[in-house]
Design a protein around this motif. Structure first.
Motif, PDB file in Angstrom:
ATOM      1  N   PHE A  47     -38.347  -6.773 -33.036  1.00 32.39           N
ATOM      2  CA  PHE A  47     -37.788  -7.180 -31.746  1.00 32.39           C
ATOM      3  C   PHE A  47     -36.286  -6.941 -31.613  1.00 32.39           C
ATOM      4  N   MET A  48     -35.701  -6.218 -32.537  1.00 34.41           N
ATOM      5  CA  MET A  48     -34.261  -5.991 -32.497  1.00 34.41           C
ATOM      6  C   MET A  48     -33.857  -5.285 -31.200  1.00 34.41           C
ATOM      7  N   ASN A  49     -32.974  -5.943 -30.415  1.00 29.02           N
ATOM      8  CA  ASN A  49     -32.428  -5.392 -29.160  1.00 29.02           C
ATOM      9  C   ASN A  49     -33.510  -5.068 -28.119  1.00 29.02           C
ATOM     10  N   LYS A  50     -34.648  -5.734 -28.229  1.00 31.94           N
ATOM     11  CA  LYS A  50     -35.735  -5.479 -27.273  1.00 31.94           C
ATOM     12  C   LYS A  50     -35.980  -6.670 -26.359  1.00 31.94           C
ATOM     13  N   LEU A  51     -36.057  -7.849 -26.911  1.00 31.79           N
ATOM     14  CA  LEU A  51     -36.327  -9.041 -26.105  1.00 31.79           C
ATOM     15  C   LEU A  51     -35.046  -9.510 -25.452  1.00 31.79           C
ATOM     16  N   GLU A  52     -34.660  -8.776 -24.418  1.00 30.92           N
ATOM     17  CA  GLU A  52     -33.443  -9.067 -23.658  1.00 30.92           C
ATOM     18  C   GLU A  52     -33.796  -9.130 -22.174  1.00 30.92           C
ATOM     19  N   PRO A  53     -33.063  -9.941 -21.409  1.00 32.64           N
ATOM     20  CA  PRO A  53     -33.350 -10.008 -19.970  1.00 32.64           C
ATOM     21  C   PRO A  53     -33.254  -8.638 -19.310  1.00 32.64           C
ATOM     22  N   PHE A  54     -34.196  -8.356 -18.451  1.00 29.24           N
ATOM     23  CA  PHE A  54     -34.260  -7.167 -17.591  1.00 29.24           C
ATOM     24  C   PHE A  54     -34.677  -5.909 -18.330  1.00 29.24           C
ATOM     25  N   SER A  55     -35.029  -6.010 -19.607  1.00 29.10           N
ATOM     26  CA  SER A  55     -35.569  -4.854 -20.319  1.00 29.10           C
ATOM     27  C   SER A  55     -36.995  -4.589 -19.837  1.00 29.10           C
ATOM     28  N   GLN A  56     -37.286  -3.329 -19.592  1.00 20.98           N
ATOM     29  CA  GLN A  56     -38.661  -2.934 -19.274  1.00 20.98           C
ATOM     30  C   GLN A  56     -39.290  -2.452 -20.568  1.00 20.98           C
ATOM     31  N   LEU A  57     -40.449  -3.022 -20.903  1.00 17.67           N
ATOM     32  CA  LEU A  57     -41.008  -2.847 -22.235  1.00 17.67           C
ATOM     33  C   LEU A  57     -42.493  -2.500 -22.194  1.00 17.67           C
ATOM     34  N   ARG A  58     -42.925  -1.845 -23.235  1.00 21.13           N
ATOM     35  CA  ARG A  58     -44.353  -1.771 -23.536  1.00 21.13           C
ATOM     36  C   ARG A  58     -44.608  -2.861 -24.568  1.00 21.13           C
ATOM     37  N   LEU A  59     -45.452  -3.819 -24.210  1.00 16.41           N
ATOM     38  CA  LEU A  59     -45.632  -5.038 -24.988  1.00 16.41           C
ATOM     39  C   LEU A  59     -47.000  -5.056 -25.660  1.00 16.41           C
ATOM     40  N   PHE A  60     -47.009  -5.552 -26.884  1.00 16.91           N
ATOM     41  CA  PHE A  60     -48.247  -5.650 -27.658  1.00 16.91           C
ATOM     42  C   PHE A  60     -48.486  -7.127 -27.960  1.00 16.91           C
TER      43      PHE A  60
END
Length: 275
Positions: A47-60
């Protein structure tokens, strides 16, 4: 249980215990989702630098073990990081207002692909457009429509006549949707915080415009403040609580000025008519 993959835009992150995080995002498939990310506070890989507000993600993720339980977020891949929003405070504030509106006007696991499309569009616009303060207004108008609370900005709530001059929000109205403004004829006394006709027409034009055409719509910052004040008051009545990001955004917007754009724009005159 096997992992499920989906795409979402992160709305809120909060610590949970000593090592976990609670992540809330709007999912293209599920709607608004809250999940626990085990070990995310100490993660240096998943999750490094991924779980941040307004990030668009592919989530598992994995579904909860019980109907009332939390989803389990196991991993994430960045689609769009949203770094520009977190580097510039005014943009961050505008995006925070959009995220809060989405959190308040949507329900857990009540999917609407149109909301996801609108959310991504608004966050992208705040990230890349020069006059990004317009987009919390545009987003709120469109979100209210999707939520079934479309305000009628063309007629007086009390007499039903078309609005031809300044008007005020009617806090005495109870039903959601419909007309929300009172004309000067129906006011018992002098108006305290009237919207100009230009502000009313600008908001009405935005209400009925497509997302693509909204990029070309501009108006004085005074009109944006007046229209956002109106929607803030209306949302307070609907939610029976305040929106925390709006007062700070309003102070910033009131001191910002209208700014300028080099792109072709739809201009409104002082009567709110398209030039």
């Amino acid at each position: 249980m096997s992992l499920v993959a989906s795409e979402g835009l992160m709305l809120r992150i909060a610590p949970h215990g000593e090592s976990d995080k609670l992540a809330t995002w709007y999912d293209a498939r599920l709607g608004r989702v809250t999940a626990i990310a085990k070990g995310a506070q100490k993660s240096k890989k998943r999750f490094m630098n991924k779980l941040e507000p307004f990030s668009q993600l592919r989530l598992f993720w994995r579904p909860p073990r019980s109907p009332s339980g939390l989803y389990f977020l196991e991993d994430a891949e960045l689609v769009r990081p949203g770094l520009a929003l977190r580097r510039e405070y005014p943009r961050f504030l505008a995006a925070s207002c959009i995220a809060e509106l989405c959190l308040r006007f949507t329900r857990e696991l009540d999917a609407d692909p149109r909301v996801f499309q609108l959310l991504v569009w608004a966050v992208d616009a705040v990230t890349g457009q020069s006059r990004f303060f317009r987009y919390p207004l545009f987003f709120q108008l469109k979100l209210l429509e999707l939520a079934g609370y479309t305000p009628n900005l063309s007629v007086c709530h009390r007499c039903g006549r078309p609005l031809t001059g300044p008007a005020c929000f009617d806090p005495g109205r109870q039903e959601p949707g419909g007309a929300i403004l009172v004309c000067q004829r129906c006011l018992p006394g002098p108006p305290k915080a009237a919207l100009s006709l230009q502000s009313i027409r600008m908001a009405g034009y935005a209400q009925h415009s497509s997302l693509d055409s909204l990029h070309k719509l501009q108006a004085p910052s005074r009109c944006l403040v007046e229209a956002l004040d109106l929607l803030h008051a209306y949302s307070q009545c609907l939610l029976q609580s305040d929106l925390h990001a709006w007062p700070v955004l309003r102070r910033l917007l009131a001191g910002e000025g209208a700014g300028s754009e080099t792109r072709a724009s739809i201009m409104l005159d002082r009567h709110g008519k398209v030039l």
